[in-house]
Design a protein around this motif. Structure first.
Motif: not given
Ligand code: ATP
Ligand code: MG
Length: 161
Positions: A37-46
């Protein structure tokens, strides 16, 4: 890195929708699968990870936020190893954790912040890049390298959702 064998883009309109996408992916996971999973803070990974864990049959109470450990093992329909590379310096440090031994093993592996140490990925894997495209909207770009990851991607985003 070579071009993916296959790639698809899907839009999510809410945190719940991202969660549901995760559930469906989790239902499909098999031992040996690797999802980055890749994505900035708050992107929705969690949000996506919690859905994946639910879909893989992991009890909600087991799902932590990997803060102190690098890898959290969860007991589900298949074992699920949830890793977060955010705080690791480099590949050598990752190697020292023993994480790499889990790849291609008895469970499925889910890795947040894979872009921090891209060499952590095996030759064949599924990568999901999340991007904030508005208040409640997120773009998920899923890229698969290799035949099993392509099958996983195809089944995940098949028409019945
Ligand atoms: N479509 C969406 N999917 C997921 N999250 C969304 C969506 N729309 C809004 N959000 C909000 O974006 C935030 C996503 O948080 P989340 O913890 O999942 O991100 P993250 O990528 O894990 O960030 P971090 O790297 O900081 O841990 C939440 O506040 C959530 O409510
Ligand atoms: Mg997170």
């Amino acid at each position: 890195m070579s071009a993916p064998t296959s790639s698809r883009t899907v839009l999510s309109g809410s945190p719940e929708e991202t969660h549901r996408l995760g559930v469906k992916l989790g239902q499909l996971l098999q031992p040996g699968d690797f999802v980055g999973l890749v994505g900035d803070l708050g992107a929705g990974k969690t949000h996506l990870v919690r859905g994946v864990a639910e879909g893989a049959g992991v009890a909600r109470s087991e799902v932590a936020s990997p803060t102190f450990a690098i890898v959290y093992p969860y007991r589900g329909r298949v074992p699920l190893y949830h890793a977060d590379l955010y705080r690791l310096a480099d590949y050598d440090e990752l190697y020292a954790t023993g994480f790499l031994d889990l790849i291609g093993g008895d469970g499925a592996v889910l890795v947040e912040w894979l872009d921090r140490i891209p060499q952590a990925a095996p030759r064949e894997y599924l990568r999901i890049t999340l991007r904030d495209t508005g208040e409640e909207s997120r773009e998920l770009v899923a890229e698969a390298w290799g035949s099993r990851p392509v099958a996983l991607l195809t089944a995940w985003l098949s028409a019945d959702r």
